[in-house]
Design an enzyme around this catalytic site. Sequence first.
Site, PDB file in Angstrom:
ATOM      1  N   ASN A 122      56.038  38.201  33.714  1.00 44.94           N
ATOM      2  CA  ASN A 122      54.707  38.805  33.681  1.00 44.94           C
ATOM      3  C   ASN A 122      54.762  40.028  34.598  1.00 44.94           C
ATOM      4  O   ASN A 122      54.801  39.897  35.815  1.00 44.94           O
ATOM      5  CB  ASN A 122      53.683  37.784  34.180  1.00 44.94           C
ATOM      6  CG  ASN A 122      52.280  38.360  34.237  1.00 44.94           C
ATOM      7  OD1 ASN A 122      52.056  39.534  33.902  1.00 44.94           O
ATOM      8  ND2 ASN A 122      51.331  37.561  34.672  1.00 44.94           N
ATOM      9  N   ARG A 167      54.714  38.189  28.912  1.00 37.20           N
ATOM     10  CA  ARG A 167      53.281  38.365  28.770  1.00 37.20           C
ATOM     11  C   ARG A 167      53.021  39.819  28.377  1.00 37.20           C
ATOM     12  O   ARG A 167      53.506  40.741  29.032  1.00 37.20           O
ATOM     13  CB  ARG A 167      52.573  38.076  30.085  1.00 37.20           C
ATOM     14  CG  ARG A 167      51.101  38.337  29.979  1.00 37.20           C
ATOM     15  CD  ARG A 167      50.435  38.299  31.315  1.00 37.20           C
ATOM     16  NE  ARG A 167      48.998  38.476  31.145  1.00 37.20           N
ATOM     17  CZ  ARG A 167      48.222  39.034  32.049  1.00 37.20           C
ATOM     18  NH1 ARG A 167      48.718  39.475  33.176  1.00 37.20           N
ATOM     19  NH2 ARG A 167      46.947  39.171  31.831  1.00 37.20           N
ATOM     20  N   HIS A 204      42.648  37.119  28.646  1.00 35.32           N
ATOM     21  CA  HIS A 204      42.888  35.769  29.197  1.00 35.32           C
ATOM     22  C   HIS A 204      43.120  34.743  28.085  1.00 35.32           C
ATOM     23  O   HIS A 204      42.939  33.543  28.305  1.00 35.32           O
ATOM     24  CB  HIS A 204      41.675  35.253  30.017  1.00 35.32           C
ATOM     25  CG  HIS A 204      41.426  35.966  31.310  1.00 35.32           C
ATOM     26  ND1 HIS A 204      40.149  36.184  31.785  1.00 35.32           N
ATOM     27  CD2 HIS A 204      42.262  36.490  32.230  1.00 35.32           C
ATOM     28  CE1 HIS A 204      40.218  36.813  32.945  1.00 35.32           C
ATOM     29  NE2 HIS A 204      41.492  37.026  33.232  1.00 35.32           N
ATOM     30  N   ARG A 255      34.586  43.997  39.421  1.00 34.97           N
ATOM     31  CA  ARG A 255      34.076  44.613  38.183  1.00 34.97           C
ATOM     32  C   ARG A 255      32.626  44.223  37.956  1.00 34.97           C
ATOM     33  O   ARG A 255      32.242  43.074  38.207  1.00 34.97           O
ATOM     34  CB  ARG A 255      34.898  44.167  36.975  1.00 34.97           C
ATOM     35  CG  ARG A 255      36.324  44.629  37.012  1.00 34.97           C
ATOM     36  CD  ARG A 255      37.019  44.273  35.693  1.00 34.97           C
ATOM     37  NE  ARG A 255      38.453  44.294  35.861  1.00 34.97           N
ATOM     38  CZ  ARG A 255      39.277  43.315  35.478  1.00 34.97           C
ATOM     39  NH1 ARG A 255      38.805  42.249  34.869  1.00 34.97           N
ATOM     40  NH2 ARG A 255      40.561  43.423  35.691  1.00 34.97           N
ATOM     41  N   GLU A 297      49.341  29.836  32.569  1.00 33.46           N
ATOM     42  CA  GLU A 297      49.638  30.789  31.495  1.00 33.46           C
ATOM     43  C   GLU A 297      51.139  30.891  31.238  1.00 33.46           C
ATOM     44  O   GLU A 297      51.573  31.032  30.100  1.00 33.46           O
ATOM     45  CB  GLU A 297      49.070  32.166  31.866  1.00 33.46           C
ATOM     46  CG  GLU A 297      47.554  32.191  31.771  1.00 33.46           C
ATOM     47  CD  GLU A 297      46.906  33.288  32.606  1.00 33.46           C
ATOM     48  OE1 GLU A 297      46.865  33.154  33.850  1.00 33.46           O
ATOM     49  OE2 GLU A 297      46.438  34.275  32.027  1.00 33.46           O
TER      50      GLU A 297
END
Length: 376
Positions: free
Chosen positions: A7, A91, A180, A241, A363
């Site tokens: 990743n 990923r 995600h 955010r 993940e």
Amino acid sequence: MNILVINSGSSSVKYKLFDVKNEKELARGIVERIGLKGSNLLHRSSGKKALKLSRKIPDHEKAIKLALDFLTHKKHGVIKDISEIGAVGHRVVHGGEKFSASTVITPRVIKVIRSYFKLAPLHNPPNLLAIRVAQKLLPGIKHVAVFDTAFHQTIPPGAYLYGLPYSFYEKDKIRKYGFHGTSHKYVALKAAEILRKPLKKLKLITCHLGNGCSITAVKNGKSINTSMGFTPLEGLLMGTRSGDIDPAIIFYLANKKNLSISKIDDLLNKKSGLLGLSAVSGDMRDVYNAVKRGDRRAKLAFDVFIDRIQKYVGSYIVAMNGVDAIVFTAGIGQNHAPTRRAVCGKLSFLGKKVKVLVIPTNEELMIARETHRLLF
Ligand code: ADP
């Protein structure tokens, strides 16, 4: 069969090595500050002491080479030779509309990943860079791309289209993609296992609440809506955010406050969310400690955070005509009971018991599984 999962970000590379037969994690590591001052590698082989190495790591090739050196290290490693790595799972953040599933990386796939640079300028370039480097360092084995967006490709047009002239979708592919996805899929599968019901018969709401936050409605195993959109900026309030805002605020900031587009971009992505509202931090631990001390602004930030989660949970219950379980995952979802309590506190109107599950996401394991499923 050992599968290496990579990743890669712009200045970091995370990796995990799995023995996929029993889904055992053999080793993991992270290389940080690649090409910057203070670059370092933290490696941990399972059952052994963690190792930290601080040295100049100028680029991604050196970073992945170092990771392979540690994995095969005589004393600290877990394999004797890189030939014990059977495949690599990568990923990749954006797979656009072309990839609704993981795929073996071919020159055509590389071309498509590159064509999505404009949709994910911060993520796809370092993802592709790591693919290139890993293919060079580990030739002769298959490399697989697992996309964050793929799980959400089942969202119907009624949910993925924005209310813009249709040509913006046709020509520029402006639509909701969602992110995600690998995490939402992993926890949905795990939830079905825990509930002992086929995923195909479940209505789940999966809440991935980390630094980035998103919620997905998973109906009969498929994502039918998710809170992140064309970019990861849409949806929930996050660490830094803003999540959903009235888009006209942007015109106001540009026209009345003379902020440039790049300043507004920075404002909404890096200076808003929990950080912007609380002025304490973008990290929930700090924010909630301030709440406990009686800090008014931290409490407001927490209230807005919860409000947005409830907004999505409520709308997804309607979209699925019910819900069997709500799943919480990632840093906040897994560890922060006050968030879970506040979100679930208002669900009594449902008049039935809804299961609430806390499931640690993984993940990387999902990427290893997908890689194995595709190749063997
Ligand atoms: P990322 O999205 O970068 O993978 P994580 O999933 O690690 O992030 O989530 C980071 C968030 O989780 C931060 O807001 C952090 O404060 C929060 N978090 C981590 N551990 C805890 C904890 N024990 N209690 C409350 N919040 C936590």
